[in-house]
Design an enzyme around this catalytic site. Structure first.
Site, mmCIF file in Angstrom:
data_model
loop_
_atom_site.group_PDB
_atom_site.id
_atom_site.type_symbol
_atom_site.label_atom_id
_atom_site.label_comp_id
_atom_site.label_asym_id
_atom_site.label_seq_id
_atom_site.Cartn_x
_atom_site.Cartn_y
_atom_site.Cartn_z
ATOM 1 N N SER A 62 0.783 -1.186 -0.117
ATOM 2 C CA SER A 62 0.073 -0.054 -0.021
ATOM 3 C C SER A 62 0.858 1.337 -0.089
ATOM 4 C CB SER A 62 -0.891 -0.173 1.251
ATOM 5 O OG SER A 62 -1.432 1.297 1.514
ATOM 6 N N TYR B 57 -1.830 -0.400 10.242
ATOM 7 C CA TYR B 57 -2.076 -0.775 8.810
ATOM 8 C C TYR B 57 -0.897 -0.938 7.932
ATOM 9 C CZ TYR B 57 -3.790 -1.149 3.871
ATOM 10 O OH TYR B 57 -3.972 -1.325 2.435
HETATM 11 N N1 LIG Z 1 -8.463 -0.198 -2.502
HETATM 12 C C1 LIG Z 1 -7.433 0.425 -2.371
HETATM 13 O O1 LIG Z 1 -7.093 1.688 -2.767
HETATM 14 C C2 LIG Z 1 -6.086 -0.185 -1.807
HETATM 15 C C3 LIG Z 1 -4.943 0.631 -1.501
HETATM 16 C C4 LIG Z 1 -3.709 0.139 -1.221
HETATM 17 C C5 LIG Z 1 -3.663 -1.146 -0.814
HETATM 18 N N2 LIG Z 1 -4.712 -1.938 -1.062
HETATM 19 C C6 LIG Z 1 -4.669 -3.375 -0.770
HETATM 20 O O2 LIG Z 1 -5.162 -4.218 -1.798
HETATM 21 C C7 LIG Z 1 -5.635 -5.366 -1.468
HETATM 22 C C8 LIG Z 1 -7.153 -5.567 -1.870
HETATM 23 O O3 LIG Z 1 -7.800 -4.533 -1.499
HETATM 24 P P1 LIG Z 1 -9.371 -4.317 -1.740
HETATM 25 O O4 LIG Z 1 -9.507 -2.779 -2.098
HETATM 26 O O5 LIG Z 1 -9.669 -5.254 -2.888
HETATM 27 O O6 LIG Z 1 -9.983 -4.682 -0.419
HETATM 28 P P2 LIG Z 1 -11.355 -5.487 -0.086
HETATM 29 O O7 LIG Z 1 -11.486 -5.457 1.359
HETATM 30 O O8 LIG Z 1 -12.209 -5.414 -1.216
HETATM 31 O O9 LIG Z 1 -10.769 -7.063 -0.468
HETATM 32 C C9 LIG Z 1 -10.156 -7.852 0.374
HETATM 33 C C10 LIG Z 1 -10.834 -9.151 0.474
HETATM 34 O O10 LIG Z 1 -10.067 -10.065 1.102
HETATM 35 C C11 LIG Z 1 -11.027 -10.840 2.016
HETATM 36 N N3 LIG Z 1 -10.060 -11.053 3.194
HETATM 37 C C12 LIG Z 1 -9.919 -10.184 4.416
HETATM 38 N N4 LIG Z 1 -9.180 -11.150 5.123
HETATM 39 C C13 LIG Z 1 -9.100 -12.423 4.831
HETATM 40 C C14 LIG Z 1 -8.472 -13.601 5.378
HETATM 41 N N5 LIG Z 1 -7.741 -13.546 6.421
HETATM 42 N N6 LIG Z 1 -8.557 -14.713 4.708
HETATM 43 C C15 LIG Z 1 -9.603 -14.659 3.394
HETATM 44 N N7 LIG Z 1 -9.945 -13.511 2.952
HETATM 45 C C16 LIG Z 1 -9.887 -12.250 3.554
HETATM 46 C C17 LIG Z 1 -11.960 -9.779 2.315
HETATM 47 O O11 LIG Z 1 -13.216 -10.682 2.747
HETATM 48 C C18 LIG Z 1 -12.251 -9.072 1.175
HETATM 49 O O12 LIG Z 1 -13.231 -9.762 0.320
HETATM 50 C C19 LIG Z 1 -5.457 -5.533 0.173
HETATM 51 O O13 LIG Z 1 -4.427 -6.222 0.543
HETATM 52 C C20 LIG Z 1 -5.413 -3.829 0.543
HETATM 53 O O14 LIG Z 1 -4.750 -3.742 1.488
HETATM 54 C C21 LIG Z 1 -5.835 -1.648 -1.796
#
Ligand SMILES: NC(=O)c1ccc[n+]([C@@H]2O[C@H](COP(=O)([O-])OP(=O)(O)OC[C@H]3O[C@@H](n4cnc5c(N)ncnc54)[C@H](O)[C@@H]3O)[C@@H](O)[C@H]2O)c1
Length: 326
Positions: A129, A154
């Site tokens: 991130s 985080y």
């Molecule tokens: N969306 C953004 O702007 C953004 C920015 C920086 C980093 N990220 C990273 O990108 C990745 C995806 O983010 P996103 O926006 O799609 O988030 P999201 O929360 O929509 O997707 C994450 C998914 O992982 C699942 N999950 C969480 N913990 C889990 C576990 N222990 N076992 C199995 N499943 C689990 C959740 O149910 C969810 O469906 C994450 O690692 C997040 O930290 C996202």
């Protein structure tokens, strides 16, 4: 290619899985469908994936070693990993810290172990991130900048994940690539993120909370651009010259820092309604500005984001209205 995508019912995981399936790869999706935000949205994404013959799903927690070993045993065909499952969100990490270490540290370790014991593993790609840059003021943020001063748990867990992956690349020569995502938005987006929160409140006639009195900037990145980058990276694993570990780390952003007020202005325009602003001070753990230097991923993978917010926000609002029957 067969790819194990964790967090497949999540925002980025759903879009990534769809694109992999569309190009003919098979996908093993894993998600625990937790209720950090409304699981109805996760199930609606998943329903579209499960309709595809190339998709299989495991309802599992990536930190559960036995459950993930069983997934690996059922799917010996997997050669690639995209680890997106995580506890996301800066603000929530102040109230539920243990959810972050479980999913983002323990969960990542379980996934790295799967890759380590899979002789067919070609590449392990995982989500980091932009929050790892903490309160850095040098812009744009570069992967060469210092990232040892996180200002939220985080961010600390995401940085820990990068370090853990490096150690596995070094010890076991697993090709790993970390992606530092910068504020991703678009259709099927997350309900805890700005675009969704603002659209929902504006339509309900409720005030929107604008932090740091609106003096914030973000490198907003459209989901389709992100997915192109993720797949480009997956297809280009780091090589192993027997010396440096096969390890890459990239920023993946739009390379454009936009004012939060302009972002809100576009949402207002698309909805045809003015927001009721509730200005509030900076929130603990939050950063004032993000801006990605993407030269490394541009050069190595040919990543070239093409969607400005003037195009992406109308697409998000169209989806939002349709999904909510507005
Ligand atoms: N969306 C953004 O702007 C953004 C920015 C920086 C980093 N990220 C990273 O990108 C990745 C995806 O983010 P996103 O926006 O799609 O988030 P999201 O929360 O929509 O997707 C994450 C998914 O992982 C699942 N999950 C969480 N913990 C889990 C576990 N222990 N076992 C199995 N499943 C689990 C959740 O149910 C969810 O469906 C994450 O690692 C997040 O930290 C996202």
């Amino acid at each position: 290619m067969s790819v194990l995508v964790t967090g497949a019912a999540g925002f980025i995981g759903y879009h990534t899985s769809l694109r992999l399936l569309a190009r003919g790869d098979t996908v093993v999706g894993v998600d625990d469908l937790n209720d950090y935000y409304d699981p109805t949205l996760k199930r609606a994404r998943l329903a579209q994936l499960t309709a595809h013959p190339g998709f299989s799903f495991a309802h599992a927690d990536i930190a559960d070693r036995a459950a993930m070993a069983a997934v690996a045993a059922r799917h010996p065909e997997v050669t690639g990993y995209i680890n997106l499952a995580a506890q996301a969100g800066v603000r929530h990490s102040l109230t539920a810290p243990h959810d972050y270490t479980r999913a983002n540290v323990e969960g990542l370790l379980v996934m790295l172990e799967l890759a380590r014991h899979n002789p067919k593993c070609r590449h392990f790609v995982y989500a980091s991130s932009s929050s790892v840059y903490g309160a850095n003021t040098k812009l744009p943020f570069s992967v060469d900048d210092r990232v040892d001063q996180p200002i939220s748990l985080y961010a600390a867990t995401k940085r820990a994940g990068e370090l853990m992956s490096h150690s596995y690349s070094h010890l076991y020569r697993i090709p790993t690539t970390g992606l530092r995502f910068f504020t991703v938005y678009g259709p099927w987006g997350r309900p805890d993120m700005a675009a969704y929160l603002f659209a929902k409140a504006i339509l309900a006639g409720e005030p929107i909370r604008v932090f740091n009195n609106g003096d914030m900037r973000r490198d907003f990145t459209y989901i389709d651009d992100i997915v192109s980058g993720v797949l480009g990276v997956l297809d280009n694993p780091p090589g192993d010259d027997g010396k440096a570990p096969p390890y890459h780390l990239y920023n993946i952003g739009n390379n454009n820092s936009e004012s939060l007020m302009d972002f809100i202005g576009l949402i207002e325009q698309c909805l045809g309604r003015k927001a009721d602003y509730q200005f509030e001070p900076m929130q603990p753990g939050d950063v004032k500005e993000t801006y990605a230097d993407i030269s490394a991923i541009q050069t190595k993978v040919g990543f070239a984001p093409t969607t400005p917010i003037s195009v992406g926000i109308p697409r998000f609002i169209d989806w939002f209205k349709q999904y909510h029957g507005v």
